[in-house]
Design a protein around this motif. Structure first.
Motif, short mmCIF file in Angstrom:
data_model
loop_
_atom_site.label_atom_id
_atom_site.label_comp_id
_atom_site.label_asym_id
_atom_site.label_seq_id
_atom_site.Cartn_x
_atom_site.Cartn_y
_atom_site.Cartn_z
N ARG A 9 0.79 -1.24 0.07
CA ARG A 9 -0.13 -0.06 0.07
C ARG A 9 0.96 1.20 0.03
O ARG A 9 0.37 2.26 -0.20
N THR A 10 2.18 1.07 0.19
CA THR A 10 2.98 2.28 0.33
C THR A 10 4.15 2.35 -0.76
O THR A 10 4.69 3.60 -0.96
N ALA A 11 4.47 1.23 -1.47
CA ALA A 11 5.50 1.19 -2.31
C ALA A 11 5.11 0.64 -3.77
O ALA A 11 4.36 -0.08 -3.55
N ASN A 12 5.85 1.13 -4.77
CA ASN A 12 5.53 0.54 -5.95
C ASN A 12 6.50 -0.58 -6.28
O ASN A 12 7.73 -0.49 -6.61
N LEU A 13 6.04 -1.80 -6.11
CA LEU A 13 6.89 -3.11 -6.18
C LEU A 13 6.98 -3.62 -7.76
O LEU A 13 7.67 -4.65 -7.83
N ASP A 14 6.56 -2.84 -8.57
CA ASP A 14 6.47 -3.16 -10.04
C ASP A 14 7.93 -3.68 -10.55
O ASP A 14 7.95 -4.51 -11.54
N PHE A 15 8.91 -2.95 -10.01
CA PHE A 15 10.38 -3.17 -10.53
C PHE A 15 10.68 -4.77 -10.43
O PHE A 15 11.72 -5.17 -11.12
N LEU A 16 9.98 -5.35 -9.40
CA LEU A 16 10.37 -6.84 -9.05
C LEU A 16 9.66 -7.94 -10.05
O LEU A 16 10.02 -8.87 -10.14
N ARG A 17 8.51 -7.20 -11.07
CA ARG A 17 8.11 -8.11 -11.72
C ARG A 17 9.06 -8.74 -12.77
O ARG A 17 9.07 -10.02 -12.93
N PRO A 18 9.63 -7.84 -13.59
CA PRO A 18 10.76 -8.60 -14.55
C PRO A 18 11.80 -9.36 -13.91
O PRO A 18 12.05 -10.56 -14.35
N MET A 19 11.94 -8.89 -12.45
CA MET A 19 13.05 -9.82 -11.97
C MET A 19 12.63 -11.26 -11.79
O MET A 19 13.34 -12.23 -11.75
N LEU A 20 11.55 -11.38 -11.30
CA LEU A 20 10.79 -12.51 -10.66
C LEU A 20 10.72 -13.35 -12.09
O LEU A 20 10.83 -14.63 -11.99
#
Ligand code: NDP
Ligand code: OXD
Length: 308
Positions: A9-20
């Motif tokens: 609810r506080t951070a945009n974790l989208d950068f982890l999507r390509p990494m995963l």
């Protein structure tokens, strides 16, 4: 194919999507508030939106991207779901470095030297051997355990306080509520490395500060909710505490007008004591998803009844 949702609810974790997806191309990863997140089998979280798991009928695993899981389980219906966290030797080394810096800051009286500098005063603070500076570690887990092993090598007198008793070479161990006052009474620099649970919430308050020797210092790296901020300010004001290094806060980022920014004796750092690299986080999450698929034991699963 395993569906994974990145939730915060506080951070945009989208950068982890390509990494995963690079770590495991069979993962189907989306980022909340993408509505597909509600169908995910695995939730990968930092400060997960409260109540969300109850709307995720396929959820099989909750994974924190951090060492602490308090903000991943708070306000959620866990219904027996396994919850895992990150445990990493470099993360522990990072905490050791930060705590060592805080210990040196107080032991070598850099707080006094910096106060003198501000008024252009040449005043040499009296220096004392490390052995006279008694460090008290609250928490002897992955982080506190490493610090307990390393600080005595530098000559510090170290003790630790944990929930359960044990023997640790080179330090004195106290445990449980019964031995809390005895632990505090012999601590000059108190270091908080506890997880946030219902038992530890608010533990850094007047009751704790009053049990320390007058003029003790605090290094707080646990969670903001451990600290009763008003009672810390009162203890600093009265001189019961000499100073505090605070890395975590109830509200992060610390609001611009918060009194702690300018409180005498307080050093504010922005939740930077340590963190695992994102490569490590992604590797551990992908490894646990593989374990889940194989029906094998998960790594670094927390005891949700205990809260850590
Ligand atoms: P662990 O779970 O490995 O260790 C927790 C320790 O706390 C254990 O020794 C445990 O005792 C003790 N403990 C728990 N509850 C109590 C209690 N009621 N009374 C006394 N002792 C208690 O955690 P980690 O060392 O990996 O991490 C600790 C915390 O550090 C995290 O939960 C997180 O909040 C914080 N953290 C902060 C970071 C920052 O950058 N500021 C970065 C990473 C973590 P026992 O051994 O008996 O079970
Ligand atoms: C953690 C943190 O728990 O960053 O890892 O605080």
């Amino acid at each position: 194919m395993t569906s994974v949702a990145l939730l915060s609810r506080t951070a945009n974790l989208d950068f982890l999507r390509p990494m995963l997806q690079a770590a495991d191309p069979t993962l189907d990863v989306c980022t909340w508030p993408d509505p597909r997140a509600l169908q995910a089998e695995v939730a990968v979280c930092w400060q997960a939106p409260p109540g969300l798991y109850a709307q995720m009928p396929n959820l099989k695993l909750v994974h924190s991207i951090a060492a602490g899981v308090d903000n991943v389980v708070a306000g959620q219906d866990l219904r027996g779901l396994p919850v895992c966290r990150v445990v990493d030797p470099m993360l522990a080394e990072g905490m050791l470095q930060f705590v060592l810096w805080g210990v040196l800051y107080f032991h070598r009286k850099l707080d006094a030297a910096l106060a003198s500098q501000r008024i252009r005063e040449w005043k040499r603070p009296l220096q004392t051997p490390a052995s006279t500076c008694r460090i008290g570690l609250m928490g002897l887990g992955e982080l506190g355990g490493l610090i307990a092993a390393r600080l005595p090598v530098l000559g510090y007198t170290v003790s630790g306080w944990a929930r359960t008793p044990r023997k640790v070479p080179g330090i004195t161990v106290f445990s449980g509520e019964e031995q809390y006052d005895a632990f505090l009474a012999q601590t000059d620099v108190l270091v908080c490395l506890l997880p946030l649970t219902e038992q530890t919430r608010g533990i850094l308050g007047r009751r704790t500060f009053d049990a320390l020797p007058r003029g003790a210092a605090l290094i707080h790296c646990g969670r903001g909710e451990h600290l009763v901020e008003g009672e810390l300010l009162a203890a600093l004001e009265s001189g019961q505490l000499r100073g505090a290094v605070l890395d975590v806060f109830e509200q992060e980022p610390l609001p611009q007008d918060h009194p702690l920014w300018s409180a005498p004796g307080v050093v504010v750092t922005p939740h930077m004591a340590t963190m695992a690299t994102y490569d490590v986080v992604v590797g551990q999450v992908a490894r646990n998803i593989a374990q889940l698929r194989a029906g094998a034991a998960l790594f670094n699963q927390v005891d949700t009844a205990r809260g850590y």
